[in-house]
Design a protein around this motif. Structure first.
Motif, PDB file in Angstrom:
ATOM      1  N   UNK A   1      48.571  24.557 -32.201  1.00  0.00           N
ATOM      2  CA  UNK A   1      46.740  23.347 -33.606  1.00  0.00           C
ATOM      3  C   UNK A   1      46.924  23.575 -31.231  1.00  0.00           C
ATOM      4  N   UNK A   2      47.274  23.111 -30.772  1.00  0.00           N
ATOM      5  CA  UNK A   2      47.953  23.050 -28.854  1.00  0.00           C
ATOM      6  C   UNK A   2      46.653  23.261 -28.457  1.00  0.00           C
ATOM      7  N   UNK A   3      47.456  25.339 -28.818  1.00  0.00           N
ATOM      8  CA  UNK A   3      46.517  25.457 -28.282  1.00  0.00           C
ATOM      9  C   UNK A   3      45.557  26.571 -28.723  1.00  0.00           C
ATOM     10  N   UNK A   4      45.107  26.442 -29.680  1.00  0.00           N
ATOM     11  CA  UNK A   4      43.634  26.261 -30.518  1.00  0.00           C
ATOM     12  C   UNK A   4      42.811  25.323 -29.395  1.00  0.00           C
ATOM     13  N   UNK A   5      43.224  24.581 -29.102  1.00  0.00           N
ATOM     14  CA  UNK A   5      42.671  23.310 -28.291  1.00  0.00           C
ATOM     15  C   UNK A   5      42.334  23.593 -26.813  1.00  0.00           C
ATOM     16  N   UNK A   6      43.180  24.286 -26.597  1.00  0.00           N
ATOM     17  CA  UNK A   6      43.412  24.577 -24.591  1.00  0.00           C
ATOM     18  C   UNK A   6      42.533  25.467 -24.617  1.00  0.00           C
ATOM     19  N   UNK A   7      42.463  26.467 -25.693  1.00  0.00           N
ATOM     20  CA  UNK A   7      42.031  27.840 -26.119  1.00  0.00           C
ATOM     21  C   UNK A   7      40.048  27.169 -25.962  1.00  0.00           C
ATOM     22  N   UNK A   8      39.436  26.714 -26.403  1.00  0.00           N
ATOM     23  CA  UNK A   8      38.846  26.037 -26.818  1.00  0.00           C
ATOM     24  C   UNK A   8      37.185  25.452 -25.218  1.00  0.00           C
ATOM     25  N   UNK A   9      38.115  25.061 -24.137  1.00  0.00           N
ATOM     26  CA  UNK A   9      37.919  24.920 -22.919  1.00  0.00           C
ATOM     27  C   UNK A   9      38.447  25.964 -22.172  1.00  0.00           C
ATOM     28  N   UNK A  10      38.991  26.845 -22.557  1.00  0.00           N
ATOM     29  CA  UNK A  10      39.367  28.027 -21.551  1.00  0.00           C
ATOM     30  C   UNK A  10      38.391  29.615 -21.562  1.00  0.00           C
ATOM     31  N   UNK A  11      37.919  29.680 -20.397  1.00  0.00           N
ATOM     32  CA  UNK A  11      37.146  31.339 -20.885  1.00  0.00           C
ATOM     33  C   UNK A  11      38.188  33.283 -20.899  1.00  0.00           C
ATOM     34  N   UNK A  12      39.170  32.067 -20.538  1.00  0.00           N
ATOM     35  CA  UNK A  12      40.453  33.432 -20.378  1.00  0.00           C
ATOM     36  C   UNK A  12      41.208  33.283 -21.587  1.00  0.00           C
ATOM     37  N   UNK A  13      42.262  34.431 -22.116  1.00  0.00           N
ATOM     38  CA  UNK A  13      42.479  33.838 -23.427  1.00  0.00           C
ATOM     39  C   UNK A  13      44.580  33.588 -22.904  1.00  0.00           C
ATOM     40  N   UNK A  14      44.523  32.961 -24.695  1.00  0.00           N
ATOM     41  CA  UNK A  14      45.360  32.317 -23.681  1.00  0.00           C
ATOM     42  C   UNK A  14      47.116  32.750 -25.189  1.00  0.00           C
ATOM     43  N   UNK A  15      47.871  32.983 -24.390  1.00  0.00           N
ATOM     44  CA  UNK A  15      48.705  32.917 -25.398  1.00  0.00           C
ATOM     45  C   UNK A  15      50.077  32.673 -25.574  1.00  0.00           C
ATOM     46  N   UNK A  16      50.789  31.511 -27.573  1.00  0.00           N
ATOM     47  CA  UNK A  16      51.862  30.652 -26.810  1.00  0.00           C
ATOM     48  C   UNK A  16      53.037  31.982 -26.813  1.00  0.00           C
ATOM     49  N   UNK A  17      54.095  31.907 -25.848  1.00  0.00           N
ATOM     50  CA  UNK A  17      55.114  32.257 -25.641  1.00  0.00           C
ATOM     51  C   UNK A  17      56.179  31.620 -26.118  1.00  0.00           C
ATOM     52  N   UNK A  18      56.207  30.265 -26.140  1.00  0.00           N
ATOM     53  CA  UNK A  18      57.145  30.362 -27.149  1.00  0.00           C
ATOM     54  C   UNK A  18      57.498  28.566 -26.700  1.00  0.00           C
TER      55      UNK A  18
END
Length: 87
Positions: free
Chosen positions: A51-68
């Motif tokens: 869920x934190x990844x989704x929240x951060x992705x909302x405000x970020x124009x580049x793709x994010x990836x949960x590594x660990x």
């Protein structure tokens, strides 16, 4: 932990180690992004890293990836990777 028998300490450590993903404890997460061919990793903590990844992705124009993501001490990882920190 005064007064806790040695075997009590072992069971507490084992219980903490195997806390289920959806528990109320915090998990330390590493989220990666790639900007201009440079990889950046955010270290943080959350009850639910997905869920934190989704929240951060909302405000970020580049793709994010949960590594660990794992139960642990966030401060330990911040200290370990201090020399790589970006300002």
């Amino acid at each position: 932990m005064k007064g806790v028998p040695y075997f009590g300490l072992i069971s507490i450590i084992v219980d903490i180690k195997y806390i289920p993903y959806n528990s109320h404890s915090y998990m330390v997460y590493f989220i990666e992004t790639n900007i201009n061919q440079i990889k950046y990793v955010k270290i943080g903590r959350s009850h639910d890293p997905r869920t934190r990844l989704q929240d951060l992705q909302t405000g970020c124009p580049v793709p994010l990836k949960l590594l660990f993501a794992k139960n642990g001490d966030e401060n330990y990882f911040h200290k370990t990777f201090q020399k790589y920190r970006c300002q």
